[in-house]
Design an enzyme around this catalytic site. Sequence first.
Site, mmCIF file in Angstrom:
data_model
loop_
_atom_site.group_PDB
_atom_site.id
_atom_site.type_symbol
_atom_site.label_atom_id
_atom_site.label_comp_id
_atom_site.label_asym_id
_atom_site.label_seq_id
_atom_site.Cartn_x
_atom_site.Cartn_y
_atom_site.Cartn_z
ATOM 1 N N ARG A 22 -8.743 -0.183 4.496
ATOM 2 C CA ARG A 22 -7.864 0.845 3.935
ATOM 3 C C ARG A 22 -6.497 0.263 3.606
ATOM 4 O O ARG A 22 -5.794 0.800 2.735
ATOM 5 C CB ARG A 22 -7.690 1.996 4.933
ATOM 6 N N ASP A 65 4.336 1.071 12.415
ATOM 7 C CA ASP A 65 3.157 0.341 11.933
ATOM 8 C C ASP A 65 3.090 -1.078 12.490
ATOM 9 O O ASP A 65 2.018 -1.683 12.525
ATOM 10 C CB ASP A 65 3.150 0.278 10.392
ATOM 11 N N CYS A 67 -5.359 7.919 9.400
ATOM 12 C CA CYS A 67 -5.556 7.354 10.743
ATOM 13 C C CYS A 67 -5.319 8.426 11.801
ATOM 14 O O CYS A 67 -4.406 9.251 11.676
ATOM 15 C CB CYS A 67 -4.582 6.196 10.981
ATOM 16 N N ARG A 101 -0.784 15.296 13.221
ATOM 17 C CA ARG A 101 -0.018 14.901 12.027
ATOM 18 C C ARG A 101 0.108 16.124 11.118
ATOM 19 O O ARG A 101 -0.568 16.236 10.102
ATOM 20 C CB ARG A 101 -0.715 13.752 11.288
ATOM 21 N N LYS A 157 0.839 -1.212 0.000
ATOM 22 C CA LYS A 157 0.000 0.000 0.000
ATOM 23 C C LYS A 157 0.869 1.256 0.000
ATOM 24 O O LYS A 157 0.684 2.153 -0.821
ATOM 25 C CB LYS A 157 -0.886 0.014 1.258
ATOM 26 N N ASN A 158 1.828 1.298 0.926
ATOM 27 C CA ASN A 158 2.587 2.539 1.089
ATOM 28 C C ASN A 158 3.559 2.796 -0.062
ATOM 29 O O ASN A 158 4.064 3.908 -0.213
ATOM 30 C CB ASN A 158 3.324 2.541 2.429
HETATM 31 C C1 UD1 Z 1 4.093 7.007 6.496
HETATM 32 C C2 UD1 Z 1 3.285 5.736 6.290
HETATM 33 C C3 UD1 Z 1 2.731 5.255 7.618
HETATM 34 C C4 UD1 Z 1 3.840 5.125 8.654
HETATM 35 C C5 UD1 Z 1 4.676 6.396 8.741
HETATM 36 C C6 UD1 Z 1 5.895 6.279 9.637
HETATM 37 C C7 UD1 Z 1 2.350 5.954 4.063
HETATM 38 C C8 UD1 Z 1 1.133 6.139 3.235
HETATM 39 N N1 UD1 Z 1 2.195 6.028 5.396
HETATM 40 O O1 UD1 Z 1 3.198 7.998 6.985
HETATM 41 O O2 UD1 Z 1 2.113 3.998 7.402
HETATM 42 O O3 UD1 Z 1 3.246 4.895 9.912
HETATM 43 O O4 UD1 Z 1 5.135 6.761 7.421
HETATM 44 O O5 UD1 Z 1 6.719 5.243 9.220
HETATM 45 O O6 UD1 Z 1 3.431 5.707 3.559
HETATM 46 N N2 UD1 Z 1 5.574 14.959 10.765
HETATM 47 C C9 UD1 Z 1 5.624 16.308 11.052
HETATM 48 N N3 UD1 Z 1 5.507 17.185 10.020
HETATM 49 C C10 UD1 Z 1 5.364 16.799 8.734
HETATM 50 C C11 UD1 Z 1 5.313 15.412 8.449
HETATM 51 C C12 UD1 Z 1 5.428 14.518 9.487
HETATM 52 O O7 UD1 Z 1 5.739 16.696 12.212
HETATM 53 O O8 UD1 Z 1 5.259 17.659 7.845
HETATM 54 C C13 UD1 Z 1 5.655 13.977 11.873
HETATM 55 C C14 UD1 Z 1 4.343 13.184 11.999
HETATM 56 O O9 UD1 Z 1 3.380 13.891 12.729
HETATM 57 C C15 UD1 Z 1 4.813 11.932 12.694
HETATM 58 C C16 UD1 Z 1 6.209 11.721 12.114
HETATM 59 O O10 UD1 Z 1 6.618 12.987 11.571
HETATM 60 O O11 UD1 Z 1 4.898 12.171 14.067
HETATM 61 C C17 UD1 Z 1 6.266 10.649 11.043
HETATM 62 O O12 UD1 Z 1 5.481 11.020 9.954
HETATM 63 P P1 UD1 Z 1 5.783 10.594 8.446
HETATM 64 O O13 UD1 Z 1 7.068 9.850 8.366
HETATM 65 O O14 UD1 Z 1 5.603 11.803 7.594
HETATM 66 O O15 UD1 Z 1 4.601 9.586 8.189
HETATM 67 P P2 UD1 Z 1 3.597 9.538 6.971
HETATM 68 O O16 UD1 Z 1 4.302 9.848 5.709
HETATM 69 O O17 UD1 Z 1 2.378 10.318 7.343
#
Ligand code: UD1
Length: 406
Positions: A386, A294, A105, A110, A11-12
């Site tokens: 999802r 995850d 989620c 986030r 998925k990711n």
């Molecule tokens: C992706 C994965 C998700 C996984 C996560 C961490 C997908 C679709 N989803 O989510 O399954 O759990 O990586 O391995 O690939 N953050 C900020 N500011 C930002 C972006 C992120 O503070 O602009 C923080 C988030 O709130 C969180 C952390 O960084 O605490 C990790 O987020 P991120 O690595 O961006 O996760 P996703 O890309 O949302």
Amino acid sequence: MEGSLRIQGSKNAALPILAASLLCPLHCELLRVPRLSDVDAALSILRSLGCRADQQPEGVYIDSTEVSCCSIPPALMEQMRSSVIFMGALLARFGEAWLSMPGGCKLGKRPIDLHLTAMRSLGAEIETENGSLHCRAQKLRGSEIELPFPSVGATENAMLAACGAKGETLIRGAAREPEIVTLQAFLRAMGAEIEGAGSPCIRIGGLRPVKSLRFAVGADRIAAATFACAVACCGGDVELRGVDARQISALLHFLNAAGCDIITKNRVLRIRAQGRLTAVGPVVTEPYPGFPTDAQPLLMAAMLRARGRTFIRETIFEQRFRQAPELCRLGARIRVDGRTAEILGVEALHGAALAATDLRGGAAMILAALSAEGESTVLDEGHIRRGYEDLELCLESLGANILLEG
Ligand code: UD1
């Protein structure tokens, strides 16, 4: 549990690739894209922009030659977190994107600040008002982007936007997840000059687009982790096919330490478990190659009946223990204190009625319920679909007694 299972496509990995298909006018065929509601949401976004996008049993077909707009309706943005990755793709192709805050989620705050900073470094101007985002760039220009935290989504967004920039971009502090490496492979197949994915520094030189391509997505490492934890929960001997075990070595290390036998050979992961496992840890979630956030609820499910105490520290998301109170309904003993959970293994769990709180938390509840004595129900309002293709059928094929209603 007994049997052999081919693991669904990732998925990711699939979601950012679907967004990347917008970068240039392209006919593309994507193989092994899983059938999931998050994939449906990405396809709906592509169609809303004017692409042709269909999922057939053999693969997903996209024709992005005639994109007619660069605005994504809020109702589609809210369906998943990955909708935000369309920002980089739209900016790269059209120099403009109208979006709103993404859904996904509920795991605590986030924010998307790192995504916005990366776009601004490439020359985009972004206005935000009441959750809506208007991004514009006369011309994106290559630059150096330093991510203070290796966000997966921000790295992907920056990679896509940089493909449309003039000159070279360096992303420092990039996420190193396998899905980033897959995105790089797809971008290369599209004609992008890009290297370094899998390391903290990614260099992007631009895009000399091809007109058509065919690309296969790899196996979903978190789905593989889910079935491995199912065996750890319930006992048995199961073969998971198509898996790159190195991608979940941080989880396999703990399952092995807990008493599971793990044999990996030629993309087949065999896992055997018998009787009560032993508590492990401390387990700390970290960016890749550390222990994946995850997989945290899944390992928690596997430790509920282990001998001893397991400590898990969640460092990635603020609120990722929402499954814990539900698991306690089965008789589990879990104490959550801020970012740490302490699990005191019990001899047996009993059936109960639970409600899924999020995608991986919901999967963890199903695993724990399968290992409980008596019948349980897990009420789910769409979280599990999802991310999992036919989770109940896959578990059933391994011997689980599970019925999906509704
Ligand atoms: C992706 C994965 C998700 C996984 C996560 C961490 C997908 C679709 N989803 O989510 O399954 O759990 O990586 O391995 O690939 N953050 C900020 N500011 C930002 C972006 C992120 O503070 O602009 C923080 C988030 O709130 C969180 C952390 O960084 O605490 C990790 O987020 P991120 O690595 O961006 O996760 P996703 O890309 O949302």
